[in-house]
Design an enzyme around this catalytic site. Sequence first.
Site, PDB file in Angstrom:
ATOM      1  N   CYS A 197      -3.592  -4.769  -3.729  1.00  0.00           N
ATOM      2  CA  CYS A 197      -2.965  -3.992  -2.657  1.00  0.00           C
ATOM      3  C   CYS A 197      -2.756  -4.832  -1.395  1.00  0.00           C
ATOM      4  O   CYS A 197      -1.824  -5.621  -1.339  1.00  0.00           O
ATOM      5  CB  CYS A 197      -3.764  -2.723  -2.377  1.00  0.00           C
TER       6      CYS A 197
ATOM      7  N   HIS B 182      -4.370  -0.270  -7.473  1.00  0.00           N
ATOM      8  CA  HIS B 182      -5.821  -0.454  -7.362  1.00  0.00           C
ATOM      9  C   HIS B 182      -6.495  -0.302  -8.723  1.00  0.00           C
ATOM     10  O   HIS B 182      -6.858   0.812  -9.115  1.00  0.00           O
ATOM     11  CB  HIS B 182      -6.414   0.582  -6.407  1.00  0.00           C
TER      12      HIS B 182
END
EC number: 3.4.19.9
Length: 261
Positions: A67, A180
């Site tokens: 991310c 994630h």
Amino acid sequence: MAGARVIPLIYTEPPEVLNQKLNLVNGIIFTGGWAKDGLYFDVIKGIFQKVLEKNDAGEHFPLLAICLGYELLTMIITNDNNILEEFSAVSQASTVQFVENVNIDGTVFGRFPPVLLKKMSIDCLVMQNHHFGISPERFQANKDLSSFFRVLTTSTDENNKVYVSTIQATRYPIAAFQWHPEKNVFEWGSSRIPHSEDAIQVTTHVANYFISEARKSSNKPVAREVLDSLIYNYNPTYGGKAGKGYDEVYLFTPHSSSSSM
């Protein structure tokens, strides 16, 4: 979870301490977060340069970026802090769409079972949580990015805008996710996080990939120095009741360091 131990790199530590810790590990993870400037950015940039140097010198030294870590890599490699575009993918479970005719051999997806790869393109097995990203068009148009990485997957935000979601370096053991992989197993703060058996398998295979790459490292540090630096020396704090989406956090005491690596 894949048979490795963690040494935290605390970005406020003096550069000499961070450099010492880099010599104790067999790979690096750039985690998610929000800081895109200041000392944190400078330290990440310095560590990334060390990763390249170690690999160029013949040491297999993998990097996994998640991310924010992914976003920072795009900014560092392009030397453009405005390379990212806005997307609506906050707290969104999504699919990943594999690029047509992509060869995943040797990549983070290389040892995923074919049935799981297919499910990832149909079922929402990955968790997105970001305001920014980069479209396939902008990615491919940027020679710095398209020559350093190849695109493995794309995903779609809540407004049906497509962004690059997984990339792999062509010359280095570096993989980066806009999503994630860790949340499926470890986070329960949002009801949208997938916790199905298939979702857990996604996390497990990503972890196994990274640690298998770390095992290729020839670095064998002094055991005592490793023990003194392990994250077991710190106490985690349960944060699930706060409703912030982080079930367990480590609160590190700031160090008086104002210089980057």
